[in-house]
Design a protein around this motif. Sequence first.
Motif, PDB file in Angstrom:
ATOM      1  N   LEU A   1       0.854  -1.189   0.000  1.00 45.37           N
ATOM      2  CA  LEU A   1       0.000   0.000   0.000  1.00 45.37           C
ATOM      3  C   LEU A   1       0.892   1.242   0.000  1.00 45.37           C
ATOM      4  O   LEU A   1       1.721   1.394   0.890  1.00 45.37           O
ATOM      5  N   ASN A   2       0.706   2.117  -0.980  1.00 47.11           N
ATOM      6  CA  ASN A   2       1.523   3.331  -1.051  1.00 47.11           C
ATOM      7  C   ASN A   2       0.751   4.501  -1.661  1.00 47.11           C
ATOM      8  O   ASN A   2       1.216   5.153  -2.598  1.00 47.11           O
ATOM      9  N   PRO A   3      -0.445   4.813  -1.117  1.00 51.78           N
ATOM     10  CA  PRO A   3      -1.271   5.846  -1.747  1.00 51.78           C
ATOM     11  C   PRO A   3      -0.621   7.220  -1.801  1.00 51.78           C
ATOM     12  O   PRO A   3      -0.738   7.924  -2.812  1.00 51.78           O
ATOM     13  N   LEU A   4       0.058   7.619  -0.725  1.00 55.14           N
ATOM     14  CA  LEU A   4       0.661   8.954  -0.728  1.00 55.14           C
ATOM     15  C   LEU A   4       1.794   9.024  -1.740  1.00 55.14           C
ATOM     16  O   LEU A   4       1.927  10.015  -2.477  1.00 55.14           O
ATOM     17  N   GLN A   5       2.614   7.997  -1.802  1.00 50.15           N
ATOM     18  CA  GLN A   5       3.690   7.973  -2.785  1.00 50.15           C
ATOM     19  C   GLN A   5       3.120   8.049  -4.198  1.00 50.15           C
ATOM     20  O   GLN A   5       3.612   8.818  -5.039  1.00 50.15           O
ATOM     21  N   GLU A   6       2.088   7.273  -4.470  1.00 49.12           N
ATOM     22  CA  GLU A   6       1.497   7.285  -5.807  1.00 49.12           C
ATOM     23  C   GLU A   6       0.892   8.642  -6.144  1.00 49.12           C
ATOM     24  O   GLU A   6       0.968   9.103  -7.283  1.00 49.12           O
ATOM     25  N   ALA A   7       0.306   9.307  -5.152  1.00 43.66           N
ATOM     26  CA  ALA A   7      -0.292  10.621  -5.379  1.00 43.66           C
ATOM     27  C   ALA A   7       0.750  11.664  -5.769  1.00 43.66           C
ATOM     28  O   ALA A   7       0.443  12.627  -6.492  1.00 43.66           O
ATOM     29  N   LEU A   8       1.984  11.481  -5.301  1.00 44.74           N
ATOM     30  CA  LEU A   8       3.058  12.422  -5.611  1.00 44.74           C
ATOM     31  C   LEU A   8       3.852  12.026  -6.847  1.00 44.74           C
ATOM     32  O   LEU A   8       4.690  12.789  -7.320  1.00 44.74           O
ATOM     33  N   GLN A   9       3.580  10.865  -7.370  1.00 51.15           N
ATOM     34  CA  GLN A   9       4.344  10.322  -8.483  1.00 51.15           C
ATOM     35  C   GLN A   9       3.705  10.717  -9.807  1.00 51.15           C
ATOM     36  O   GLN A   9       2.491  10.691  -9.960  1.00 51.15           O
ATOM     37  N   LYS A  10       4.539  11.078 -10.768  1.00 48.45           N
ATOM     38  CA  LYS A  10       4.023  11.388 -12.096  1.00 48.45           C
ATOM     39  C   LYS A  10       3.338  10.152 -12.667  1.00 48.45           C
ATOM     40  O   LYS A  10       3.904   9.060 -12.691  1.00 48.45           O
ATOM     41  N   ASN A  11       2.092  10.329 -13.089  1.00 49.43           N
ATOM     42  CA  ASN A  11       1.282   9.224 -13.613  1.00 49.43           C
ATOM     43  C   ASN A  11       1.087   8.115 -12.578  1.00 49.43           C
ATOM     44  O   ASN A  11       0.923   6.939 -12.930  1.00 49.43           O
ATOM     45  N   GLY A  12       1.099   8.503 -11.306  1.00 48.73           N
ATOM     46  CA  GLY A  12       0.895   7.521 -10.247  1.00 48.73           C
ATOM     47  C   GLY A  12      -0.537   7.024 -10.200  1.00 48.73           C
ATOM     48  O   GLY A  12      -1.446   7.614 -10.799  1.00 48.73           O
ATOM     49  N   ASP A  13      -0.751   5.940  -9.470  1.00 49.04           N
ATOM     50  CA  ASP A  13      -2.082   5.344  -9.359  1.00 49.04           C
ATOM     51  C   ASP A  13      -2.950   6.179  -8.431  1.00 49.04           C
ATOM     52  O   ASP A  13      -2.659   6.290  -7.234  1.00 49.04           O
ATOM     53  N   ARG A  14      -4.028   6.754  -8.975  1.00 54.94           N
ATOM     54  CA  ARG A  14      -4.902   7.645  -8.198  1.00 54.94           C
ATOM     55  C   ARG A  14      -6.159   6.947  -7.690  1.00 54.94           C
ATOM     56  O   ARG A  14      -6.788   7.429  -6.761  1.00 54.94           O
ATOM     57  N   ASP A  15      -6.529   5.832  -8.302  1.00 55.98           N
ATOM     58  CA  ASP A  15      -7.789   5.174  -7.951  1.00 55.98           C
ATOM     59  C   ASP A  15      -7.546   4.096  -6.900  1.00 55.98           C
ATOM     60  O   ASP A  15      -7.005   3.027  -7.188  1.00 55.98           O
ATOM     61  N   TRP A  16      -7.977   4.401  -5.672  1.00 54.71           N
ATOM     62  CA  TRP A  16      -7.820   3.459  -4.564  1.00 54.71           C
ATOM     63  C   TRP A  16      -9.184   3.009  -4.029  1.00 54.71           C
ATOM     64  O   TRP A  16      -9.284   2.515  -2.911  1.00 54.71           O
ATOM     65  N   THR A  17     -10.206   3.152  -4.861  1.00 55.30           N
ATOM     66  CA  THR A  17     -11.552   2.757  -4.446  1.00 55.30           C
ATOM     67  C   THR A  17     -11.726   1.241  -4.577  1.00 55.30           C
ATOM     68  O   THR A  17     -11.195   0.612  -5.490  1.00 55.30           O
ATOM     69  N   GLY A  18     -12.473   0.689  -3.640  1.00 56.81           N
ATOM     70  CA  GLY A  18     -12.856  -0.718  -3.740  1.00 56.81           C
ATOM     71  C   GLY A  18     -11.753  -1.729  -3.487  1.00 56.81           C
ATOM     72  O   GLY A  18     -11.942  -2.928  -3.734  1.00 56.81           O
ATOM     73  N   LEU A  19     -10.623  -1.279  -2.975  1.00 54.83           N
ATOM     74  CA  LEU A  19      -9.497  -2.201  -2.823  1.00 54.83           C
ATOM     75  C   LEU A  19      -9.666  -3.181  -1.657  1.00 54.83           C
ATOM     76  O   LEU A  19      -9.115  -4.281  -1.692  1.00 54.83           O
ATOM     77  N   ARG A  20     -10.395  -2.794  -0.650  1.00 57.91           N
ATOM     78  CA  ARG A  20     -10.571  -3.715   0.475  1.00 57.91           C
ATOM     79  C   ARG A  20     -11.165  -5.033   0.011  1.00 57.91           C
ATOM     80  O   ARG A  20     -10.667  -6.121   0.355  1.00 57.91           O
ATOM     81  N   ALA A  21     -12.244  -4.951  -0.757  1.00 53.11           N
ATOM     82  CA  ALA A  21     -12.897  -6.173  -1.227  1.00 53.11           C
ATOM     83  C   ALA A  21     -11.958  -6.987  -2.103  1.00 53.11           C
ATOM     84  O   ALA A  21     -11.949  -8.227  -2.037  1.00 53.11           O
ATOM     85  N   LYS A  22     -11.157  -6.315  -2.913  1.00 53.31           N
ATOM     86  CA  LYS A  22     -10.249  -7.027  -3.818  1.00 53.31           C
ATOM     87  C   LYS A  22      -9.100  -7.680  -3.048  1.00 53.31           C
ATOM     88  O   LYS A  22      -8.641  -8.764  -3.420  1.00 53.31           O
ATOM     89  N   ILE A  23      -8.664  -7.043  -1.989  1.00 52.37           N
ATOM     90  CA  ILE A  23      -7.648  -7.675  -1.139  1.00 52.37           C
ATOM     91  C   ILE A  23      -8.230  -8.919  -0.472  1.00 52.37           C
ATOM     92  O   ILE A  23      -7.583  -9.975  -0.394  1.00 52.37           O
ATOM     93  N   GLY A  24      -9.458  -8.811   0.007  1.00 52.88           N
ATOM     94  CA  GLY A  24     -10.133  -9.970   0.593  1.00 52.88           C
ATOM     95  C   GLY A  24     -10.282 -11.100  -0.412  1.00 52.88           C
ATOM     96  O   GLY A  24     -10.087 -12.280  -0.080  1.00 52.88           O
ATOM     97  N   HIS A  25     -10.597 -10.750  -1.653  1.00 49.68           N
ATOM     98  CA  HIS A  25     -10.726 -11.758  -2.711  1.00 49.68           C
ATOM     99  C   HIS A  25      -9.390 -12.440  -2.955  1.00 49.68           C
ATOM    100  O   HIS A  25      -9.331 -13.668  -3.147  1.00 49.68           O
ATOM    101  N   ALA A  26      -8.303 -11.667  -2.917  1.00 48.03           N
ATOM    102  CA  ALA A  26      -6.967 -12.241  -3.106  1.00 48.03           C
ATOM    103  C   ALA A  26      -6.635 -13.210  -1.972  1.00 48.03           C
ATOM    104  O   ALA A  26      -6.069 -14.281  -2.200  1.00 48.03           O
ATOM    105  N   CYS A  27      -6.984 -12.827  -0.749  1.00 47.59           N
ATOM    106  CA  CYS A  27      -6.722 -13.709   0.400  1.00 47.59           C
ATOM    107  C   CYS A  27      -7.445 -15.040   0.250  1.00 47.59           C
ATOM    108  O   CYS A  27      -6.905 -16.097   0.618  1.00 47.59           O
TER     109      CYS A  27
END
Length: 341
Positions: free
Chosen positions: A156-182
């Motif tokens: 998990l690195n939301p702040l780093q991505e927010a400061l990164q050029k072309n970083g990942d901005r969409d962090w919605t819905g990740l809890r469910a996807k992490i649970g699915h991965a588990c």
Amino acid sequence: MNEIVHRKNRHVDAVLSGTVNAHDVTTGFERIRFEHCALPELHLDDIDLTTRFLGFELSAPLLISSMTGGPARAQEINAILAEAAEILGIALAVGSQRVALETGDSHGLDRRLRQHAPSIPIYANIGAAQLNKGYGIEELQRAVELIDANALILHLNPLQEALQKNGDRDWTGLRAKIGHACNGLDVPVIVKEVGFGLSAAVARQLADLGVAAIDVAGAGGTSWSAVEGELSDDPKTRRLAETYRDWGIPTAEAITSARRTCPDTPVIGSGGVRSGLDAAKAIRLGADLVGQAGAVLRCSTQSVEEVITHFDTVIEGLRLACFATGSTDLEALKRAPINAA
């Protein structure tokens, strides 16, 4: 993809420069003092530092945490780290495997890594934000199979991505996807931050999702805000990155709150761990395993012997903390009296 490779190379250069550490926030370890035991009633050489973590016995409670780099560099670094980890009997986590998965060129992140380290646990690694960019169980399983890994780290690195050029901005819905991965992977899932810490609330959410372990990766070491500021050519981004250089939850606080909130979940304490005494404090506060990345990066670019020398010093420092507190093993160290300033 070449841009990603170039950026990861520059990440290594920035960390090696020594200019991207936190300034005003510390790990909090300096406020923890063990009560000295002047009559330990034990033999230094008999202290047992072995531990079990996610089904593996380790000679010491240490993890070489995820590091990053461009392909050629990563291949050399990971080979050195894998060989050293095998000799030391400690765990190893690789850096992000996104480049390997998306280019089809493993750049050393393949089963050759396992040849260097046939018996120790190796952890695969993918950014959790990739779950919002088309990654699913198939891609995560491929990351595991590429290196014959024993577990998968989702970072998990939301702040780093927010400061990164072309970083990942969409962090919605990740809890469910992490649970699915588990639920969907046939190896344990570890979730970690990258140096800003996990709060008690997030740690509890992750535990409820079924993650096998939590790496708090707290503040006080390398600041990935500062790293992204170092890499940016945009004055506004550089100013924002400097503003957030000291953002995050100090490592000692993150370990304590994670252990209190998730008493049954294995905890990895990382983020600014610089010595065996820091490792001892992390274990006393509730960590089951202690991770180092930035502190070992320079020697990982040199030789296997340098990495071993580094960790030998860490291990002896941890052993001394046990001796000076009268702790025969790690379970006893977890009960050693401490004072917090």
